[in-house]
Design an enzyme around this catalytic site. Structure first.
Site, short mmCIF file in Angstrom:
data_model
loop_
_atom_site.label_atom_id
_atom_site.label_comp_id
_atom_site.label_asym_id
_atom_site.label_seq_id
_atom_site.Cartn_x
_atom_site.Cartn_y
_atom_site.Cartn_z
N LYS A 174 0.45 -1.59 -0.29
CA LYS A 174 -0.40 -0.06 0.22
C LYS A 174 0.77 1.21 0.35
CE LYS A 174 -1.63 -1.58 3.96
NZ LYS A 174 -2.88 -1.43 5.01
N THR A 206 -6.83 9.72 9.95
CA THR A 206 -6.44 8.09 8.89
C THR A 206 -6.16 6.75 10.04
OG1 THR A 206 -3.93 8.87 9.59
CG2 THR A 206 -5.12 9.37 7.25
N GLY A 208 -7.37 3.43 11.84
CA GLY A 208 -7.72 2.57 11.31
C GLY A 208 -7.57 2.29 10.13
N THR A 209 -7.23 2.93 9.03
CA THR A 209 -6.85 2.88 7.56
C THR A 209 -7.06 1.40 7.41
OG1 THR A 209 -5.01 3.57 7.50
CG2 THR A 209 -7.08 5.06 6.79
N GLY A 210 -5.16 0.86 7.50
CA GLY A 210 -5.08 -0.35 7.68
C GLY A 210 -6.30 -1.38 7.60
N CYS A 211 -6.79 -1.25 9.06
CA CYS A 211 -7.65 -2.28 9.49
C CYS A 211 -9.02 -2.21 8.22
CB CYS A 211 -8.37 -1.75 11.20
SG CYS A 211 -6.76 -1.69 11.86
N1 PLP Z 1 -5.00 -0.44 17.64
C1 PLP Z 1 -5.49 -2.17 16.54
C2 PLP Z 1 -5.92 -2.88 17.86
C3 PLP Z 1 -5.41 -2.54 15.11
O1 PLP Z 1 -5.37 -3.08 15.14
C4 PLP Z 1 -4.29 -1.81 14.78
C5 PLP Z 1 -4.34 -1.53 13.65
O2 PLP Z 1 -3.48 -1.26 12.53
C6 PLP Z 1 -4.36 -0.23 15.43
C7 PLP Z 1 -4.49 0.38 16.61
C8 PLP Z 1 -4.06 1.11 14.11
O3 PLP Z 1 -4.41 2.22 14.14
P1 PLP Z 1 -3.41 2.94 12.96
O4 PLP Z 1 -4.86 3.14 11.41
O5 PLP Z 1 -3.48 4.83 14.01
O6 PLP Z 1 -2.18 3.01 12.69
#
Ligand code: PLP
Length: 259
Positions: A174, A206, A208-211
Site C-alpha cells: 500500500k 487516518t 484505522g485505515t489499514g484495518c
Molecule cells: N490498534 C489496533 C488494535 C489495531 O489492530 C490497529 C491496526 O493496525 C491499530 C491500533 C493501528 O491503528 P492506526 O491506523 O492508528 O495505525
C-alpha cells in the site's frame, strides 16, 4: 448463504481500528462478522495507553468455536502481538482449512506504539505468510518483512515479489505512506502486477485505515469476489472512508465506515 467473515485481531477501545473497524466494515459490506480477539488495547485518537495480550489458547479456542459451528468463508488477521499468538493462529487456520486468509501485518500504531513484538516478525514471515491468500503491508511493514528500502515503484515491486517468494499467494503493497499526488497500491499475485491508484486525501484523520482496507477485502472475498476484484472493492471503500473521515477526538480521528 450469508457470507461469513472472521477477524483475528486486537480491540481498539476508541472504535476506529482493530476488531471494531473490522466489524463495522463487514457490516457495511454485507458480511456476517465474527471475532477472535488477540489483545485488548486502551486507546483513543491520541494513542495507545495500554496493551494486554490474550493467552494463545484463548485465541485458538475462539477460532475453533466459530469455524466448527458457524463456518468461515474468509478471515483476516490484524494485531497479533507476539510469536506465541502467531503460532496459535497459524495452527488454527491450518487445522480448520481457512483458505481465504488476508494477513494485515500490523506492526506499529500511527502514534508509535508497538502492536507486534520486534522478535515476532520472523514468526509472521515463516508461519503465517505461507498460509496467506493476500498480505497487505504498508511501506514500512513491507520494508520490515523484506529488509528492502522502498522509495520507488520499482522498489515496491521488488518487495512484492520477495513477499510472494516467502509463500504468500498474493500481496498488495500500500502506497498511502508515500508522498505523491496519488496513493498508489501495487498488487502482485505471482503472475501479474497491477497498480491501483486513488487521489491522495489531505487529512490527519487516518486512524484505522489499514484495518478497514483489509476488512473490506475480506468481506468481498467472503462474498465470493475474485482476489483482484476484492482488492479493488477494498481500495474504493478505504478511499471513501478516508475522504469522509470523522473529526472525533483530539488526535487522529477514525476513518468513516458509513462513507
Ligand atoms: N490498534 C489496533 C488494535 C489495531 O489492530 C490497529 C491496526 O493496525 C491499530 C491500533 C493501528 O491503528 P492506526 O491506523 O492508528 O495505525
Amino acid at each position: 448463504m450469508v457470507p461469513r467473515a472472521l477477524t483475528i485481531a486486537g480491540s481498539d477501545s476508541g472504535g476506529g481500528a482493530g476488531i471494531q473497524a473490522d466489524l463495522k466494515t463487514f457490516q457495511e459490506l454485507g458480511a456476517f462478522g465474527m471475532t477472535a480477539l488477540t489483545a485488548v488495547t486502551a486507546q483513543n485518537t491520541l494513542g495507545v495507553s495500554g496493551v494486554w495480550p490474550l493467552p494463545p489458547d484463548a485465541v485458538a479456542k475462539q477460532i475453533e468455536a466459530v469455524a466448527t459451528d458457524i463456518g468461515v468463508d474468509a478471515a483476516k488477521t490484524g494485531m497479533l502481538f507476539d510469536s506465541a499468538i502467531i503460532e496459535a493462529v497459524a495452527e488454527a487456520v491450518r487445522r480448520h482449512g481457512i483458505e481465504k486468509l488476508v494477513v494485515d501485518p500490523v506492526m506499529i500504531a500511527k502514534g508509535g506504539a508497538p502492536l507486534l513484538k520486534a522478535d515476532a516478525v520472523e514468526a509472521l514471515r515463516r508461519r503465517l505468510l505461507p498460509q496467506a491468500l493476500l498480505v497487505t503491508p504498508n511501506i514500512p511493514e513491507a520494508e520490515a518483512l523484506t529488509g528492502l528500502a522502498i522509495r520507488t515503484r520499482a522498489d515496491m515491486e521488488k518487495a512484492a515479489r520477495a513477499i510472494v517468494a516467502m509463500g504468500a499467494k498474493a500481496v498488495v503493497v500500500k502506497g498511502g505512506h508515500g508522498d505523491g499526488e496519488t496513493a498508489d497500491d501495487l498488487f502482485y499475485d505471482g503472475a501479474r502486477v497491477e497498480v491501483l491508484s486513488a487521489p491522495r486525501v489531505a487529512t490527519r484523520n487516518t486512524h484505522g485505515t489499514g484495518c478497514t482496507f483489509s476488512a473490506a477485502v475480506t468481506a468481498a472475498l467472503a462474498k465470493g469476489e475474485d482476489l483482484l476484484d476484492a482488492v479493488r472493492i477494498g481500495k474504493a471503500f478505504i478511499t471513501a472512508a478516508i475522504r469522509e473521515a470523522l473529526n472525533l477526538g483530539g488526535g487522529h480521528g477514525p476513518t468513516n465506515h458509513w462513507a
